[in-house]
Each structure stands twice: as structure tokens, then as C-alpha cells.
Design an enzyme around this catalytic site. Structure first.
Site, PDB file in Angstrom:
ATOM      1  CG  ASP A  67     -22.757  14.995  55.388  1.00 22.35           C
ATOM      2  OD1 ASP A  67     -21.280  14.560  55.158  1.00 22.35           O
ATOM      3  OD2 ASP A  67     -23.376  14.249  54.197  1.00 22.35           O
ATOM      4  CB  CYS A 105     -21.255  15.291  51.497  1.00 20.55           C
ATOM      5  SG  CYS A 105     -21.063  15.173  49.789  1.00 20.55           S
ATOM      6  N   GLY A 106     -19.874  12.841  52.073  1.00 25.04           N
ATOM      7  CA  GLY A 106     -19.043  11.571  51.861  1.00 25.04           C
ATOM      8  C   GLY A 106     -18.459  11.490  50.548  1.00 25.04           C
ATOM      9  N   GLY A 130     -23.574  15.137  46.622  1.00 29.93           N
ATOM     10  CA  GLY A 130     -24.581  15.874  47.204  1.00 29.93           C
ATOM     11  C   GLY A 130     -24.419  17.295  47.228  1.00 29.93           C
ATOM     12  CG  ASN A 166     -15.046  24.821  34.854  1.00 31.67           C
ATOM     13  OD1 ASN A 166     -14.286  23.943  35.228  1.00 31.67           O
ATOM     14  ND2 ASN A 166     -15.641  24.885  33.643  1.00 31.67           N
ATOM     15  NE  ARG A 205      -9.736  27.914  25.547  1.00 25.51           N
ATOM     16  CZ  ARG A 205      -8.829  27.717  26.193  1.00 25.51           C
ATOM     17  NH1 ARG A 205      -7.835  28.761  26.603  1.00 25.51           N
ATOM     18  NH2 ARG A 205      -8.449  26.577  26.610  1.00 25.51           N
TER      19      ARG A 205
HETATM   20  C1  RB5 Z   1     -24.198  10.500  53.699  1.00 25.37           C
HETATM   21  O1  RB5 Z   1     -24.603   9.119  53.954  1.00 25.37           O
HETATM   22  C2  RB5 Z   1     -24.074  10.763  52.332  1.00 25.37           C
HETATM   23  O2  RB5 Z   1     -24.961  10.342  51.413  1.00 25.37           O
HETATM   24  C3  RB5 Z   1     -23.492  12.062  51.789  1.00 25.37           C
HETATM   25  O3  RB5 Z   1     -22.451  12.581  52.781  1.00 25.37           O
HETATM   26  C4  RB5 Z   1     -23.154  12.296  50.501  1.00 25.37           C
HETATM   27  O4  RB5 Z   1     -21.904  11.593  50.150  1.00 25.37           O
HETATM   28  C5  RB5 Z   1     -24.101  12.419  49.553  1.00 25.37           C
HETATM   29  O5  RB5 Z   1     -23.970  12.907  48.471  1.00 25.37           O
END
Ligand code: RB5
Length: 143
Positions: A8, A65-66, A70, A99, A132
Site C-alpha cells: 500500500d 504495508c506500514g 494489515g 510454517n 513433524r
Molecule cells: C496505513 O496507514 C496503515 O494502516 C497500513 O499500511 C497498515 O500498516 C495496516 O495494517
């Protein structure tokens, strides 16, 4: 193994560095974007990568992402995905060896670039141990 990658906006800068690394290592790489830092939604980018993996078996995924969280939550909604959020090289090693993780999630706001590159290398170069761990991984698809 080829790699499909997306982020993102919060992961965009780190994604660029990861793509550079993959390409410089001669790894077949599909970058699904974004291609600028305009705001975009991590669930939709995670879905793009998973859909690509569903249509191109044998590829690994990388999502940025950040925080990594997420993307990891989103990717793990899909059957067959074993997404791991890694903030250390040891996370990546265990996520592969125990995993059989097939998607690596990184946090562009939390993980410095050199460490992220190391985590990527470990993720790509560590084999699943099987043994295992195999039965437990199989159980994931039955939950
Ligand atoms: C974006 O601001 C942020 O929420 C996203 O990149 C991420 O870290 C979400 O889990």
C-alpha cells in the site's frame, strides 16, 4: 522461485527497494503496484497478490504495508495462504522452516531497509522442514 509483490502507500518506498533486490538477484518478479505513493487500501492489494498466486502456482508473495499486520490479516483470509509477518530474520527462518509460509509481510514504517532485505533473503532461501511440521501445516487447511 518467482515472486509477486505489492504494497500500500505506507509500504511503497520499501517495496521499491525489495523489487530492486529481487531483480538484481535475477529472480523473476511481478510487481502489482502501486507505482506511486498515492493512498491505496491494503486489503485490495493483498487480494491482488493472492489472486495472482492462485493463477500462477509455485510463486511466493511479498506484501508491504506500514506495520505488516494489515497485509498479513488480509492475505490469511484466503485458503492456501500462509502469510507470515516478519520483523526479524529469525521470524522469516521459522516462518519458512516450521510454517511453510508462502507470503512474506513486511512493515515499511517499522523495519529498516537493510533488515527488510535480510528478511527477504532468508524467506526466499529457507526450505520448509516438513517432518513433524507437515501435519500441523496440513491442519491449517482443515480449521
Ligand atoms: C496505513 O496507514 C496503515 O494502516 C497500513 O499500511 C497498515 O500498516 C495496516 O495494517
Amino acid at each position: 522461485m518467482p515472486v509477486v509483490i505489492a504494497s500500500d502507500h505506507a509500504g511503497y518506498q520499501l517495496k521499491k527497494r525489495l523489487v530492486d533486490r529481487l531483480v538484481s538477484q535475477g529472480i523473476e518478479t511481478e510487481d502489482l503496484g502501486p507505482f506511486n505513493d498515492q493512498v491505496c487500501d491494503y486489503p485490495l492489494m493483498a487480494r491482488k497478490v493472492v489472486n495472482f498466486m492462485q493463477n500462477n502456482l509455485g510463486w511466493k508473495g511479498v506484501l508491504v504495508c506500514g506495520s505488516s499486520l494489515g497485509m498479513c490479516i488480509a492475505a490469511n483470509r484466503f485458503p492456501g495462504v500462509r502469510a507470515i509477518a516478519a520483523s526479524t530474520a529469525e521470524h522469516a527462518r521459522l516462518g519458512r522452516s516450521h510454517n511453510n509460509g508462502n507470503v512474506l509481510c513486511l512493515g515499511g514504517r517499522l523495519t529498516p531497509e537493510p533488515l527488510a532485505l535480510e528478511i527477504l533473503d532468508v524467506f526466499l532461501n529457507t526450505d520448509f522442514e516438513g517432518g513433524r511440521h507437515q501435519a500441523r501445516v496440513d491442519m491449517l487447511d482443515m480449521l
